[in-house]
Design a protein around this motif. Structure first.
Motif, PDB file in Angstrom:
ATOM      1  N   MET A 105       0.837  -1.181   0.000  1.00 23.89           N
ATOM      2  CA  MET A 105       0.000   0.000   0.000  1.00 23.89           C
ATOM      3  C   MET A 105       0.879   1.240   0.000  1.00 23.89           C
ATOM      4  O   MET A 105       1.878   1.299   0.683  1.00 23.89           O
ATOM      5  N   GLN A 106       0.469   2.208  -0.773  1.00 23.07           N
ATOM      6  CA  GLN A 106       1.171   3.482  -0.827  1.00 23.07           C
ATOM      7  C   GLN A 106       0.217   4.607  -0.464  1.00 23.07           C
ATOM      8  O   GLN A 106      -1.001   4.475  -0.613  1.00 23.07           O
ATOM      9  N   ARG A 107       0.832   5.708  -0.054  1.00 24.00           N
ATOM     10  CA  ARG A 107       0.075   6.937   0.196  1.00 24.00           C
ATOM     11  C   ARG A 107       0.599   8.020  -0.727  1.00 24.00           C
ATOM     12  O   ARG A 107       1.785   8.058  -1.035  1.00 24.00           O
ATOM     13  N   THR A 108      -0.286   8.912  -1.106  1.00 21.27           N
ATOM     14  CA  THR A 108       0.115  10.039  -1.924  1.00 21.27           C
ATOM     15  C   THR A 108      -0.681  11.265  -1.524  1.00 21.27           C
ATOM     16  O   THR A 108      -1.832  11.153  -1.090  1.00 21.27           O
ATOM     17  N   LEU A 109      -0.035  12.418  -1.658  1.00 22.15           N
ATOM     18  CA  LEU A 109      -0.733  13.676  -1.414  1.00 22.15           C
ATOM     19  C   LEU A 109      -1.338  14.161  -2.723  1.00 22.15           C
ATOM     20  O   LEU A 109      -0.690  14.126  -3.766  1.00 22.15           O
ATOM     21  N   VAL A 110      -2.567  14.603  -2.649  1.00 19.52           N
ATOM     22  CA  VAL A 110      -3.250  15.218  -3.776  1.00 19.52           C
ATOM     23  C   VAL A 110      -3.746  16.580  -3.315  1.00 19.52           C
ATOM     24  O   VAL A 110      -4.297  16.707  -2.218  1.00 19.52           O
ATOM     25  N   LEU A 111      -3.515  17.595  -4.135  1.00 19.33           N
ATOM     26  CA  LEU A 111      -4.078  18.923  -3.883  1.00 19.33           C
ATOM     27  C   LEU A 111      -5.043  19.249  -5.008  1.00 19.33           C
ATOM     28  O   LEU A 111      -4.650  19.232  -6.183  1.00 19.33           O
ATOM     29  N   LEU A 112      -6.280  19.517  -4.666  1.00 18.81           N
ATOM     30  CA  LEU A 112      -7.225  20.046  -5.641  1.00 18.81           C
ATOM     31  C   LEU A 112      -6.990  21.546  -5.620  1.00 18.81           C
ATOM     32  O   LEU A 112      -7.314  22.234  -4.652  1.00 18.81           O
ATOM     33  N   LYS A 113      -6.363  22.041  -6.676  1.00 11.97           N
ATOM     34  CA  LYS A 113      -5.851  23.405  -6.736  1.00 11.97           C
ATOM     35  C   LYS A 113      -6.983  24.444  -6.804  1.00 11.97           C
ATOM     36  O   LYS A 113      -8.153  24.098  -6.994  1.00 11.97           O
ATOM     37  N   PRO A 114      -6.614  25.726  -6.658  1.00  7.46           N
ATOM     38  CA  PRO A 114      -7.641  26.774  -6.667  1.00  7.46           C
ATOM     39  C   PRO A 114      -8.577  26.743  -7.869  1.00  7.46           C
ATOM     40  O   PRO A 114      -9.777  26.983  -7.721  1.00  7.46           O
ATOM     41  N   ASP A 115      -8.063  26.402  -9.057  1.00 11.78           N
ATOM     42  CA  ASP A 115      -8.946  26.363 -10.224  1.00 11.78           C
ATOM     43  C   ASP A 115      -9.969  25.240 -10.117  1.00 11.78           C
ATOM     44  O   ASP A 115     -11.115  25.388 -10.522  1.00 11.78           O
ATOM     45  N   CYS A 116      -9.587  24.132  -9.508  1.00 12.70           N
ATOM     46  CA  CYS A 116     -10.516  23.022  -9.284  1.00 12.70           C
ATOM     47  C   CYS A 116     -11.609  23.439  -8.303  1.00 12.70           C
ATOM     48  O   CYS A 116     -12.796  23.184  -8.528  1.00 12.70           O
ATOM     49  N   VAL A 117     -11.201  24.095  -7.219  1.00 11.20           N
ATOM     50  CA  VAL A 117     -12.157  24.551  -6.197  1.00 11.20           C
ATOM     51  C   VAL A 117     -13.100  25.599  -6.777  1.00 11.20           C
ATOM     52  O   VAL A 117     -14.323  25.509  -6.637  1.00 11.20           O
ATOM     53  N   GLU A 118     -12.533  26.609  -7.450  1.00 13.79           N
ATOM     54  CA  GLU A 118     -13.350  27.701  -7.980  1.00 13.79           C
ATOM     55  C   GLU A 118     -14.304  27.229  -9.081  1.00 13.79           C
ATOM     56  O   GLU A 118     -15.385  27.784  -9.240  1.00 13.79           O
ATOM     57  N   ARG A 119     -13.905  26.214  -9.823  1.00 12.20           N
ATOM     58  CA  ARG A 119     -14.766  25.702 -10.891  1.00 12.20           C
ATOM     59  C   ARG A 119     -15.768  24.668 -10.381  1.00 12.20           C
ATOM     60  O   ARG A 119     -16.519  24.107 -11.155  1.00 12.20           O
ATOM     61  N   ARG A 120     -15.739  24.418  -9.059  1.00 14.21           N
ATOM     62  CA  ARG A 120     -16.690  23.505  -8.419  1.00 14.21           C
ATOM     63  C   ARG A 120     -16.584  22.082  -8.970  1.00 14.21           C
ATOM     64  O   ARG A 120     -17.583  21.405  -9.188  1.00 14.21           O
ATOM     65  N   LEU A 121     -15.333  21.636  -9.129  1.00 17.19           N
ATOM     66  CA  LEU A 121     -15.062  20.292  -9.634  1.00 17.19           C
ATOM     67  C   LEU A 121     -14.616  19.328  -8.534  1.00 17.19           C
ATOM     68  O   LEU A 121     -14.270  18.181  -8.819  1.00 17.19           O
ATOM     69  N   ILE A 122     -14.621  19.769  -7.284  1.00 19.70           N
ATOM     70  CA  ILE A 122     -14.111  18.957  -6.176  1.00 19.70           C
ATOM     71  C   ILE A 122     -14.763  17.573  -6.159  1.00 19.70           C
ATOM     72  O   ILE A 122     -14.080  16.556  -6.143  1.00 19.70           O
ATOM     73  N   GLY A 123     -16.067  17.531  -6.151  1.00 21.19           N
ATOM     74  CA  GLY A 123     -16.778  16.253  -6.057  1.00 21.19           C
ATOM     75  C   GLY A 123     -16.515  15.347  -7.241  1.00 21.19           C
ATOM     76  O   GLY A 123     -16.338  14.136  -7.078  1.00 21.19           O
ATOM     77  N   ARG A 124     -16.463  15.918  -8.429  1.00 16.16           N
ATOM     78  CA  ARG A 124     -16.240  15.113  -9.628  1.00 16.16           C
ATOM     79  C   ARG A 124     -14.855  14.485  -9.627  1.00 16.16           C
ATOM     80  O   ARG A 124     -14.684  13.334 -10.046  1.00 16.16           O
ATOM     81  N   VAL A 125     -13.848  15.234  -9.147  1.00 16.00           N
ATOM     82  CA  VAL A 125     -12.493  14.704  -9.103  1.00 16.00           C
ATOM     83  C   VAL A 125     -12.370  13.647  -8.001  1.00 16.00           C
ATOM     84  O   VAL A 125     -11.832  12.557  -8.231  1.00 16.00           O
ATOM     85  N   ILE A 126     -12.878  13.945  -6.828  1.00 16.82           N
ATOM     86  CA  ILE A 126     -12.820  12.971  -5.731  1.00 16.82           C
ATOM     87  C   ILE A 126     -13.553  11.691  -6.124  1.00 16.82           C
ATOM     88  O   ILE A 126     -13.094  10.580  -5.825  1.00 16.82           O
ATOM     89  N   ASN A 127     -14.670  11.825  -6.796  1.00 17.51           N
ATOM     90  CA  ASN A 127     -15.433  10.658  -7.226  1.00 17.51           C
ATOM     91  C   ASN A 127     -14.588   9.711  -8.086  1.00 17.51           C
ATOM     92  O   ASN A 127     -14.670   8.493  -7.954  1.00 17.51           O
ATOM     93  N   ARG A 128     -13.749  10.267  -8.927  1.00 18.14           N
ATOM     94  CA  ARG A 128     -12.892   9.426  -9.772  1.00 18.14           C
ATOM     95  C   ARG A 128     -11.912   8.615  -8.928  1.00 18.14           C
ATOM     96  O   ARG A 128     -11.670   7.440  -9.204  1.00 18.14           O
ATOM     97  N   PHE A 129     -11.335   9.255  -7.901  1.00 13.50           N
ATOM     98  CA  PHE A 129     -10.408   8.523  -7.036  1.00 13.50           C
ATOM     99  C   PHE A 129     -11.139   7.424  -6.275  1.00 13.50           C
ATOM    100  O   PHE A 129     -10.631   6.314  -6.137  1.00 13.50           O
ATOM    101  N   GLU A 130     -12.323   7.721  -5.789  1.00 14.75           N
ATOM    102  CA  GLU A 130     -13.102   6.706  -5.072  1.00 14.75           C
ATOM    103  C   GLU A 130     -13.520   5.580  -6.003  1.00 14.75           C
ATOM    104  O   GLU A 130     -13.450   4.400  -5.635  1.00 14.75           O
ATOM    105  N   ASP A 131     -13.944   5.923  -7.213  1.00 16.38           N
ATOM    106  CA  ASP A 131     -14.332   4.890  -8.176  1.00 16.38           C
ATOM    107  C   ASP A 131     -13.174   3.949  -8.492  1.00 16.38           C
ATOM    108  O   ASP A 131     -13.384   2.764  -8.765  1.00 16.38           O
ATOM    109  N   LYS A 132     -11.959   4.462  -8.451  1.00 19.37           N
ATOM    110  CA  LYS A 132     -10.767   3.659  -8.729  1.00 19.37           C
ATOM    111  C   LYS A 132     -10.433   2.732  -7.565  1.00 19.37           C
ATOM    112  O   LYS A 132      -9.644   1.801  -7.709  1.00 19.37           O
ATOM    113  N   GLY A 133     -11.042   2.962  -6.406  1.00 20.72           N
ATOM    114  CA  GLY A 133     -10.788   2.126  -5.243  1.00 20.72           C
ATOM    115  C   GLY A 133      -9.746   2.685  -4.299  1.00 20.72           C
ATOM    116  O   GLY A 133      -9.323   2.007  -3.364  1.00 20.72           O
ATOM    117  N   LEU A 134      -9.325   3.931  -4.524  1.00 23.69           N
ATOM    118  CA  LEU A 134      -8.384   4.566  -3.606  1.00 23.69           C
ATOM    119  C   LEU A 134      -9.124   5.000  -2.349  1.00 23.69           C
ATOM    120  O   LEU A 134     -10.292   5.395  -2.398  1.00 23.69           O
TER     121      LEU A 134
END
Length: 152
Positions: free
Chosen positions: A1-30
Motif C-alpha cells: 500500500m502506498q500513500r500520496t498527497l493530492v491537492l485540488l488546486k484553486p482552479d478546481c475549487v473555484e470551478r466547483r469540480l471537487i466532487g467530480r475529481v474525488i469521485n474518480r479517485f473513489e471509483d478507482k478504489g483509492l
C-alpha cells in the motif's frame, strides 16, 4: 500500500469540480485517509515548491496556488502514487489524454486542477507539510475485499 498527497488546486475549487475529481479517485478504489480545505500561505507554497522558488515562473505559481482555497487529500491504495498520476494525465491539460482528469477538465498548463506527489520521497515530505499524524485516519472500507484480492 502506498500513500500520496493530492491537492485540488484553486482552479478546481473555484470551478466547483471537487466532487467530480474525488469521485474518480473513489471509483478507482483509492481510500481517502485524510482531507481538508485549506488556504496555502506564501510560506507553505515556498516549502512545497522549494525546488522552483528561484525559477522565473515561481512568482506566478505562488500567486496562483495562494489565490483561493485548495483541498488537501491523502489517498492510500495499491501503487497509489503512479495510479493517481496516470489518472491525472499530462501536466498540460492541452496535452492530457481524454479520459484523464486534466484531459477532461483542463485546457491550461498551469491551471491543471490537481497536484499529486511524484514519488515515495516526495509523497512523505508533502504529506508531512499538510497533515499532522493525528489527522491521518487509517481504515479499511468494508468494500475493500471487492476491490482487490487478499494477497495484493
Amino acid at each position: 500500500m502506498q500513500r500520496t498527497l493530492v491537492l485540488l488546486k484553486p482552479d478546481c475549487v473555484e470551478r466547483r469540480l471537487i466532487g467530480r475529481v474525488i469521485n474518480r479517485f473513489e471509483d478507482k478504489g483509492l481510500n481517502i485517509i485524510a482531507m481538508k480545505l485549506i488556504r496555502i500561505t506564501p510560506d507553505l507554497a515556498k516549502q512545497h515548491y522549494a525546488e522552483h522558488v528561484s525559477k522565473p515562473f515561481y512568482p506566478g505559481l505562488e500567486s496562483f496556488i495562494t489565490a483561493a482555497p485548495v483541498v488537501a487529500i491523502v489517498l492510500e491504495g495499491l501503487e497509489a502514487i503512479q495510479v493517481v498520476r496516470d489518472m491525472l494525465g499530462a501536466t498540460s491539460g492541452l496535452k492530457a489524454s481524454p479520459g484523464t482528469i486534466r484531459g477532461d477538465f483542463s485546457s491550461s498548463r498551469q491551471m491543471n486542477l490537481v497536484h499529486a506527489s511524484d514519488g515515495e520521497e516526495a509523497s512523505k515530505r508533502e504529506i508531512d507539510l499538510y497533515f499532522k499524524p493525528e489527522e491521518i485516519l487509517e481504515h479499511t472500507p468494508v468494500l475493500t475485499p471487492w476491490m482487490r484480492a487478499d494477497d495484493e
